[in-house]
Design an enzyme around this catalytic site. Structure first.
Site, PDB file in Angstrom:
ATOM      1  NE  ARG A 162       8.635  -5.032  11.730  1.00  0.00           N
ATOM      2  CZ  ARG A 162       9.304  -5.822  12.630  1.00  0.00           C
ATOM      3  NH1 ARG A 162       8.796  -6.449  13.658  1.00  0.00           N
ATOM      4  NH2 ARG A 162      10.580  -6.644  12.062  1.00  0.00           N
ATOM      5  CB  SER A 236      11.254  -3.986   6.226  1.00  0.00           C
ATOM      6  OG  SER A 236      12.371  -4.368   6.571  1.00  0.00           O
ATOM      7  CD  GLU A 332       7.488  -2.918   8.743  1.00  0.00           C
ATOM      8  OE1 GLU A 332       7.760  -4.246   8.728  1.00  0.00           O
ATOM      9  OE2 GLU A 332       8.466  -2.302   9.365  1.00  0.00           O
TER      10      GLU A 332
END
Ligand code: FAD
Ligand code: NAP
Length: 336
Positions: A162, A236, A332
């Site tokens: 990520r 998320s 994130e």
């Protein structure tokens, strides 16, 4: 056309209603250049695609550029594989469906991820065992300071879990205008992750295909993830933490069922959603926002939440998980 004092509610999937100083949509690289000239560096820039990975915690004192640069073309074709290019403003899922329709393999596991093609390398989007870096060829990005187009190879992008160079060293310096991916005409399939195999069986699939996998992924995602059109969210909110083998071992001693995935370097990836759930926070609600009741990694806006309320909730989740497990989660979602 540049609009001033624009509500951002329609431009982020959390549905946070803050005002942007100025906003324009660009359909071509030329329009992007003109927009940059019109701004004449008076306001900082904020480039957005679908706004599905950002949380606004303050007014956007910036010139927002919505990337709508379209176009899909094959740039190279061989017997077994091809290189396909998509404009940064293409809708990611529509692009995936285009490739699935042609039977080209590589990104079918990434079906139904919201957002744009241009944002796909930003955090090296990933799902069900596939990440952009696995299929990435190169990208074009316009340097904001000079207006020049640069081509970035895979190495240039410094992809990680990520992560990419665009979230780190080159943050806010480039607008990604086109991305190229290598796809397979005779694909190998990735079905070993999460519930894919189970879903394929439930669908009665006897012969694997990119279409069947894409459909399985779509069905699983629709069953557990909130649709941002119905319930504001950005997917998320936290990354899965990668911890030392020692810390993982300590957690496993008290929680033998804790999901854990060994990494090549000896560390262990834990499931952030599981850690949050173990803290009793799945379905937890604070005023207008909460932890989704079906997927503890996702924070949701029940309506009217401010970005600061959601940020505060994320801090509560971080603190609670840290106190119980000694694991520091990392956000994130991009915080503005
Ligand atoms: P935006 O939110 O518009 O932008 C994100 C960041 O990238 C911002 O910092 C922005 O400034 C920058 N940016 C955007 N476009 C450009 C550009 N062209 N050039 C330079 N900078 C740019 N992510 C996953 O990895 N896997 C998943 O499975 C997944 N599932 C999700 C499910 C749901 C329901 C939701 C709401 C989100 C999910 N996400 C997932 C997160 C998100 O969809 C992805 O990160 C997506 O790539 C964001 O695209 P976007 O166009 O909406 O980016
Ligand atoms: P899941 O299948 O319930 O699995 C829970 C977690 O365990 C996932 O986060 C996944 O990590 C990890 N995992 C599962 N099987 C694994 C394996 N074989 N090897 C290594 N790790 C494994 O997860 P889910 O929440 O339903 O999500 C499914 C997929 O979609 C995941 O890949 C997830 O990352 C992705 N997703 C991402 C977002 C986002 O916004 N980033 C939102 C929704 C879904 P990874 O996350 O590292 O894959």
């Amino acid at each position: 056309m540049i609009r001033y004092n624009v509500s951002m509610a329609a431009y982020n999937t959390f549905g946070i209603d803050v005002q942007a100083a100025a906003l324009t949509e660009v359909n071509t690289v030329e329009e992007l250049r003109v927009a940059l000239e019109q701004n004449a560096s008076q306001l900082p820039l904020l480039v957005l695609g679908g706004g599905s990975n950002i949380l606004f915690t303050k007014p956007v004192d910036a010139f927002v550029i919505i990337n709508k640069i379209r176009g899909i073309r094959i740039v190279e074709e061989q017997e077994d594989q091809l290189v396909i290019e998509a404009g940064g403003g293409e809708v990611w899922h529509d692009f995936v469906q285009y490739t699935v329709h042609h039977g080209w393999g590589g990104i079918e596991n990434l079906s139904l991820i919201p957002g744009s093609v241009g944002a796909s390398p930003m955090q090296n989007i990933g799902a069900y065992g596939v990440e952009i870096k696995d299929v990435f060829h190169s990208l074009d990005a316009l340097e904001i300071a000079t207006g020049k187009i640069h081509t970035f190879t895979k190495d240039d992008c410094a992809f990680g879990y990520r992560e990419s160079v665009f979230k780190r060293a080159l943050k806010d310096r480039f607008v990604i205008t086109a991305v190229r991916y290598v796809l397979q005409k005779k694909p190998t399939f990735h079905t070993g992750y999460g519930a894919i195999q189970q879903e394929l069986e439930a669908m009665g699939v006897s012969e694997l295909s990119v279409k069947a996998i894409s459909e399985a992924v779509i069905r699983i995602r629709q069953s557990k993830l909130p649709d941002p059109k119905v319930l504001g969210n950005a997917g998320s909110f936290f990354k899965n933490p990668v911890v030392s083998a020692e810390l993982a071992q300590r957690i496993l001693e008290s929680h033998p069922n804790a999901p854990h995935y060994p990494q090549a370097d000896g560390t262990e990836k834990l499931a952030a959603g599981w850690l949050i759930e173990q803290c009793g926070l799945k379905g937890y609600r604070q005023r207008n926002c909460g932890v989704h009741e079906k997927q503890a990694l996702v924070l949701v806006n029940y309506g009217g939440a401010t970005g600061n309320e959601i940020f505060g909730l994320s801090q509560h989740v971080l603190d609670t998980v840290h106190a119980k497990f000694g694991v520091l989660l990392e956000r994130e979602v991009n915080i503005y």
